[in-house]
Design a protein around this motif. Structure first.
Motif, short mmCIF file in Angstrom:
data_model
loop_
_atom_site.label_atom_id
_atom_site.label_comp_id
_atom_site.label_asym_id
_atom_site.label_seq_id
_atom_site.Cartn_x
_atom_site.Cartn_y
_atom_site.Cartn_z
N ALA A 1 8.89 8.04 4.85
CA ALA A 1 8.32 9.37 5.09
C ALA A 1 7.69 9.37 6.47
N THR A 2 7.94 10.42 7.25
CA THR A 2 7.40 10.52 8.61
C THR A 2 6.65 11.83 8.78
N LEU A 3 5.41 11.72 9.24
CA LEU A 3 4.60 12.90 9.57
C LEU A 3 4.36 12.91 11.06
N SER A 4 4.63 14.05 11.68
CA SER A 4 4.44 14.20 13.12
C SER A 4 3.58 15.42 13.36
N GLY A 5 2.56 15.25 14.17
CA GLY A 5 1.69 16.38 14.49
C GLY A 5 1.05 16.17 15.84
N PRO A 6 0.16 17.07 16.26
CA PRO A 6 -0.48 16.97 17.58
C PRO A 6 -1.19 15.63 17.77
N GLY A 7 -0.64 14.79 18.62
CA GLY A 7 -1.30 13.56 19.00
C GLY A 7 -1.13 12.38 18.07
N ALA A 8 -0.33 12.52 17.02
CA ALA A 8 -0.22 11.39 16.09
C ALA A 8 1.13 11.38 15.37
N LEU A 9 1.56 10.17 15.04
CA LEU A 9 2.79 9.97 14.28
C LEU A 9 2.50 8.97 13.17
N ILE A 10 2.84 9.34 11.94
CA ILE A 10 2.60 8.49 10.77
C ILE A 10 3.95 8.18 10.13
N THR A 11 4.24 6.90 9.91
CA THR A 11 5.44 6.54 9.18
C THR A 11 5.05 5.66 8.00
N ALA A 12 5.63 5.96 6.85
CA ALA A 12 5.33 5.21 5.62
C ALA A 12 6.64 4.78 4.99
N GLY A 13 6.96 3.50 5.10
CA GLY A 13 8.14 2.95 4.45
C GLY A 13 7.75 2.40 3.08
N VAL A 14 8.52 2.75 2.07
CA VAL A 14 8.23 2.30 0.70
C VAL A 14 9.52 1.89 0.02
N ASP A 15 9.41 0.98 -0.93
CA ASP A 15 10.63 0.56 -1.61
C ASP A 15 10.32 -0.20 -2.90
N TRP A 16 11.39 -0.38 -3.68
CA TRP A 16 11.34 -1.18 -4.91
C TRP A 16 12.14 -2.47 -4.69
N MET A 17 12.00 -3.07 -3.51
CA MET A 17 12.85 -4.19 -3.14
C MET A 17 12.05 -5.45 -2.79
N ASN A 18 10.78 -5.48 -3.13
CA ASN A 18 10.01 -6.70 -2.89
C ASN A 18 10.62 -7.83 -3.72
N PRO A 19 11.01 -8.93 -3.11
CA PRO A 19 11.73 -9.98 -3.84
C PRO A 19 10.92 -10.56 -4.99
N ALA A 20 11.63 -10.98 -6.02
CA ALA A 20 10.97 -11.55 -7.20
C ALA A 20 10.14 -12.78 -6.84
N GLY A 21 10.54 -13.48 -5.78
CA GLY A 21 9.81 -14.68 -5.38
C GLY A 21 8.51 -14.41 -4.66
N SER A 22 8.21 -13.16 -4.32
CA SER A 22 6.97 -12.84 -3.64
C SER A 22 5.77 -13.13 -4.55
N PRO A 23 4.68 -13.65 -4.00
CA PRO A 23 3.51 -13.94 -4.83
C PRO A 23 2.74 -12.71 -5.25
N VAL A 24 3.09 -11.54 -4.69
CA VAL A 24 2.38 -10.30 -5.03
C VAL A 24 3.37 -9.23 -5.47
N HIS A 25 2.89 -8.32 -6.32
CA HIS A 25 3.75 -7.20 -6.75
C HIS A 25 4.06 -6.27 -5.59
N GLY A 26 3.02 -5.95 -4.82
CA GLY A 26 3.19 -5.04 -3.69
C GLY A 26 2.60 -5.63 -2.43
N ASP A 27 3.43 -5.88 -1.43
CA ASP A 27 2.97 -6.48 -0.19
C ASP A 27 2.58 -5.37 0.78
N TYR A 28 1.53 -4.61 0.44
CA TYR A 28 1.16 -3.42 1.17
C TYR A 28 0.46 -3.76 2.48
N ARG A 29 0.82 -3.02 3.55
CA ARG A 29 0.17 -3.23 4.84
C ARG A 29 0.26 -1.96 5.68
#
Length: 320
Positions: free
Chosen positions: A206-234
């Motif tokens: 999802a991408t939001l664009s407005g006066p002076g700022a750009l926000i991008t948010a990538g999301v997915d259900w593809m975090n590998p099973a071997g990851s130590p966390v359910h959601g590697d959010y950053r």
């Protein structure tokens, strides 16, 4: 005593409400409604709460003060509207609803009844986010926000409705709302365009664009099973005087400025997802996550999903 009821218990985030009942003596769980009587009984039993398979019947017979909505995503909009019409405040797991039509109905009902709707945007209460809000002024003007939210699918445990577009509502509507809200919080954007892109049904941006700022948010259900966390959010905040990296899954906030090399910022204590909203509602106040903010974040996530499904066309938005 503040009386809480649950309208829909299909998602385990219903525990956000029961955790507060466990922690606060002045909160009481009085009823649970879910189309699955077995599921309703499971959540009601520890509290000797009444059990229903129809949330409308529950609202008529129990008259709770606050309703927690955490059912099948496609059913949530109607449950929220019915709860508002019954004179109840609402706290809701995300997504609040799955269609613009449902969101419009919620908006109308909230305005007409004067009841509050609080979307439990829990990332606001994480220690990393609270610390980032404290140091954000050191970044100067924040022009860029980039977020990444990979989740584990855990396919064997997912119910069938989760893979039904009409009942699920789409990956951007489901997962991007937290980062959209945080992006608005850090940039102060109040208008612009929103667009979305989805690959398959499991990866989207999802991408939001407005006066002076750009926000991008990538999301997915593809975090590998071997990851130590359910959601590697950053998330990374990019300002005229510095950057901040919010590494939620690693409980770190890394600040770099014109004058300072990268360094970790000490983190405060956080809050449980429903802790502050229920405290506010029980005291007769509107929570800090206001009805207007929850509705706006939901609308932007729905518009991003809509944009993705019509080829990524940017759609205009403005704060009401």
């Amino acid at each position: 005593m503040t009386r809480i009821a649950i309208a829909g218990a299909a998602h385990p985030h219903v525990a956000y409400a029961t955790a507060e009942v466990d922690a606060v003596d002045s909160l009481s769980l009085v009823a649970v409604a879910d189309p699955s009587r077995e599921l309703a009984e499971r959540w009601a039993a520890p509290y000797d709460a009444k059990v229903f398979t129809d949330h409308q019947q529950m609202l008529r017979e129990v008259s709770p003060d606050i309703v927690m909505v955490a059912g099948i995503y496609g059913d949530r909009g109607q449950a929220v509207v019915d709860s508002l019409n019954a004179g109840c405040h609402v706290i809701a797991d995300k997504p609040l609803c799955t269609t613009i039509e449902d969101l419009d109905a919620i908006t109308e009902a909230a305005q007409r009844t004067g009841r509050h709707v609080t979307l439990l945007l829990e990332k606001r209460y994480y220690p990393v986010t609270l610390a980032a809000m404290e140091i954000s002024s050191q970044l100067g003007t924040i022009h860029g926000v980039t977020a990444s939210g990979p989740h584990k699918l855990n396919r064997p445990t997912r119910p069938d409705w989760f893979f039904d577009r009409a009942r699920y509502g789409g990956v951007l509507n489901d997962l991007a709302v937290h980062d959209i809200d945080a992006g608005l919080l850090f940039t102060g954007l109040t208008s612009g365009t929103v667009s979305g892109s989805i690959v398959g049904s499991s990866y989207g941006v999802a991408t939001l664009s407005g006066p002076g700022a750009l926000i991008t948010a990538g999301v997915d259900w593809m975090n590998p099973a071997g990851s130590p966390v359910h959601g590697d959010y950053r998330m990374k905040l990019i300002g005229t005087d510095g950057t901040a990296e919010l590494l939620w899954a690693r409980h770190r906030l890394v600040l770099t400025t014109t004058d300072l090399a990268p360094h970790d910022i000490p983190l405060p204590a956080g809050h449980r997802p429903a802790e502050l909203p229920l405290q506010a509602l029980a005291a007769g106040n509107e929570p800090d996550i206001t009805t207007a903010r929850g509705l706006l974040a939901t609308r932007l996530a729905l518009l991003a999903q809509q944009s993705a499904e019509i080829g990524g066309v940017p759609l205009p938005w403005t704060t009401p």
